[in-house]
Scaffold this active site. Structure first.
Site, PDB file in Angstrom:
ATOM      1  N   HIS A 153      30.793  21.176  14.120  1.00 11.27           N
ATOM      2  CA  HIS A 153      30.416  19.779  13.938  1.00 11.27           C
ATOM      3  C   HIS A 153      30.724  19.047  15.237  1.00 11.27           C
ATOM      4  O   HIS A 153      31.886  18.978  15.659  1.00 11.27           O
ATOM      5  CB  HIS A 153      31.189  19.164  12.770  1.00 11.27           C
ATOM      6  CG  HIS A 153      30.613  17.845  12.300  1.00 11.27           C
ATOM      7  ND1 HIS A 153      30.729  16.685  13.023  1.00 11.27           N
ATOM      8  CD2 HIS A 153      29.912  17.532  11.174  1.00 11.27           C
ATOM      9  CE1 HIS A 153      30.126  15.691  12.376  1.00 11.27           C
ATOM     10  NE2 HIS A 153      29.611  16.189  11.247  1.00 11.27           N
ATOM     11  N   HIS A 175     -19.563   2.740  34.418  1.00 10.02           N
ATOM     12  CA  HIS A 175     -20.195   3.918  33.817  1.00 10.02           C
ATOM     13  C   HIS A 175     -20.570   4.943  34.891  1.00 10.02           C
ATOM     14  O   HIS A 175     -21.528   5.699  34.734  1.00 10.02           O
ATOM     15  CB  HIS A 175     -21.436   3.525  33.014  1.00 10.02           C
ATOM     16  CG  HIS A 175     -21.198   2.439  32.024  1.00 10.02           C
ATOM     17  ND1 HIS A 175     -20.632   2.665  30.795  1.00 10.02           N
ATOM     18  CD2 HIS A 175     -21.419   1.099  32.094  1.00 10.02           C
ATOM     19  CE1 HIS A 175     -20.519   1.525  30.138  1.00 10.02           C
ATOM     20  NE2 HIS A 175     -20.986   0.556  30.902  1.00 10.02           N
ATOM     21  N   SER A 204      -5.092  24.929  49.806  1.00 15.57           N
ATOM     22  CA  SER A 204      -5.701  26.071  49.150  1.00 15.57           C
ATOM     23  C   SER A 204      -5.195  27.332  49.823  1.00 15.57           C
ATOM     24  O   SER A 204      -4.998  27.364  51.041  1.00 15.57           O
ATOM     25  CB  SER A 204      -7.232  25.992  49.261  1.00 15.57           C
ATOM     26  OG  SER A 204      -7.819  27.226  48.890  1.00 15.57           O
ATOM     27  N   ARG A 207      17.423  14.689  20.668  1.00 18.84           N
ATOM     28  CA  ARG A 207      17.823  15.554  21.772  1.00 18.84           C
ATOM     29  C   ARG A 207      16.687  15.787  22.765  1.00 18.84           C
ATOM     30  O   ARG A 207      16.887  16.406  23.818  1.00 18.84           O
ATOM     31  CB  ARG A 207      18.361  16.878  21.237  1.00 18.84           C
ATOM     32  CG  ARG A 207      19.784  16.760  20.706  1.00 18.84           C
ATOM     33  CD  ARG A 207      20.363  18.088  20.251  1.00 18.84           C
ATOM     34  NE  ARG A 207      21.807  18.019  20.155  1.00 18.84           N
ATOM     35  CZ  ARG A 207      22.492  17.601  19.099  1.00 18.84           C
ATOM     36  NH1 ARG A 207      21.825  17.202  18.014  1.00 18.84           N
ATOM     37  NH2 ARG A 207      23.812  17.575  19.105  1.00 18.84           N
TER      38      ARG A 207
END
Length: 482
Positions: free
Chosen positions: A108, A191, A315, A364
């Site tokens: 506990h 758009h 890269s 947690r």
């Protein structure tokens, strides 16, 4: 006849990494990104939770003795108080190990804290007549009295001392960029299609404004706490000391910790304040995610160049590449953070009757949720820091889209038509015929304007307009940023 190699070859037969010292982190926050999120460890880790519990238990003991709540129990001396508080301020590796060992016996966590402090108190007040003092540690408390206050103190510290300063610095960085680029014209896209021009500064200012609004909400967050016993009734308190004003004792104690007192709870503090805070942080994350995707797009369009930090590898096979990895990394971490913040906000407000333990497991993960947000903020900051605006690229796109000036021309015609000027009929339709589905250049637009029969001053104004100058109040709107 050849045999097939066994499946256990390769990685399946590799030595286990479990026992490597120091322990290898399972998660990225405690491994690869530890340096970025280390500041949260002092607030939202398991050891930080135990230190906060010790802090709450010590202050509760001092509160009870200072106010002489229990008749016949003396007040502690200033030296004793200082030594007890030093147990909190010096809490470190040895104390963590000791408490872990105790918890393995008690099974506990809060009881382990109680036993830890009782042992310390015996060293601080060893006199025989003080033996009963230890019984005021965790006096009339259920575990959740200690835990809810500990989490409130911890989260408050994490937000105010670690997360908010980093988030605020990022917004200030974005604000500075918006101010610097306030006058740099930009072809807007609605758009995904070319639209009314704006400025880069104004577009960044919109994002900075949105982020700052969320910061104000987070700055104003309330951190609630309660101390009222096993079912929120002060039952044990009244049974032990019926003459005490337990509501006032509880309220003043919670406020002493820098928290807001919650007078009505079950066994647990209801966690509504946590849900509110996590929703606000998640909303900040989502706006920041929007900033990352917009800036990523501007980079892909050539409006920003990633010219700093050229030692990076873009890269493994294409030497020319400098990828916008900071913004992509930020996006991913914001999504992980929000997944956790959303589940925390939606589940912590639920409890079966007086309580269940789901909140204990959930809470947690608070550190992980803030850790991924903090990591995203760091990546966004580093990404912005590596950018240089490319006004020439923005100007080239503007110059290739003269059709966007159909809007101001038809708007001017509407205003004139409303005043009764002849020849201004169907302005939208006439500009649609000129511009819809095809590109026009400066000569096309000027010829159209000069053939409309406009008043001379209006004609000259529209003929002189370019996509780069048609930005309205965009440069001055940036001034609304604080």
């Amino acid at each position: 006849m050849s045999s097939t190699p066994p499946v256990a070859s390769g990685l399946h037969a590799a030595q286990s990494l479990v026992d490597v010292a120091p322990p290898i982190a399972l998660g990225a926050l405690d491994g690869r990104y530890r340096g970025v999120v280390a500041g949260l460890v002092d607030h939202l880790s398991e050891p930080a939770l135990n230190r906060a519990r010790v802090h709450v238990e010590v202050e509760w003991l001092l509160h009870l003795t200072d106010r002489e709540v229990v008749p016949g129990v003396r007040r502690l001396t200033d030296d004793e108080k200082a030594r007890l508080r030093a147990v909190v301020t010096t809490f470190g590796a040895d104390e963590i190990d000791e408490m872990s060992a105790t918890e393995r016996v008690t099974q506990h966590d809060v009881k382990a804290v109680e036993y830890f402090l009782k042992a310390r108190l015996r060293d601080i007040a060893p006199a025989k007549e003080d033996a009963g003092l230890a019984e005021l540690i965790h006096f009339c408390c259920t575990s959740e009295d200690i835990n809810n206050l500990s989490y409130s103190v911890m989260v408050q510290g994490a937000v105010r001392q670690v997360w908010l300063p980093r988030a605020t610095a990022l917004v200030e960085q974005l604000t500075s960029m918006a101010t610097e680029l306030a006058d740099v014209p930009l072809l807007a896209h609605t758009h995904g299609q070319p639209a009314t021009p704006t400025t880069m500064g104004k577009e960044l200012a919109v994002l900075a404004w949105r982020l700052r609004r969320q910061l104000r909400r987070i700055e104003d967050a309330e951190y609630l706490g309660k101390l009222n016993g096993a079912t929120g009734t002060y039952g044990a308190h009244l049974a032990a000391v019926p003459e005490a004003d337990w509501e006032d004792i509880s309220r003043t104690f919670v406020e002493h910790l820098g928290l807001t007192w919650n007078p009505l709870t079950t066994q647990i503090e209801s966690h509504d304040w946590q849900a509110e805070l996590y929703a606000d942080v998640a909303r900040f994350n989502r706006v920041l995610h929007n900033m990352c995707t917009d800036v990523w797009t501007y980079i892909s369009m050539g409006y920003f160049a990633q010219v700093r930090g050229q030692g990076t590898v873009g890269s493994s096979t294409m030497p020319h590449k400098v990828n916008p990895i900071r913004f992509e990394n930020a996006e991913a971490n914001l999504e992980v953070s929000n997944a956790l913040l959303d589940v925390l906000a939606s589940t912590l407000v639920q409890s079966r009757l007086q309580r269940d333990l789901t909140d204990s497991s959930m809470q947690r993960n608070i550190g992980t949720a803030f850790g991924h947000s903090l990591l995203a903020i760091d990546n966004a900051h580093r990404g912005l820091d590596g950018l240089d605006a490319v006004p020439a690229a923005m100007a080239a796109d503007l110059d290739a889209n003269w059709e966007v000036l159909g809007e101001p021309v038809q708007s001017a015609m509407r205003a004139l038509g409303a005043r009764g000027v002849p020849g201004m009929e169907e302005p939208y339709e006439r500009l649609k015929e000129l511009t819809r589905g095809r590109r026009i250049g400066q000569d096309d637009l000027v010829a159209f304007v000069r053939g409309l029969g406009l008043p001379a001053d209006v004609e000259e104004r529209l003929a002189a307009m370019t996509p780069a100058t048609y930005v309205g109040l965009a440069p001055t709107l940036v001034r609304h940023l604080p």
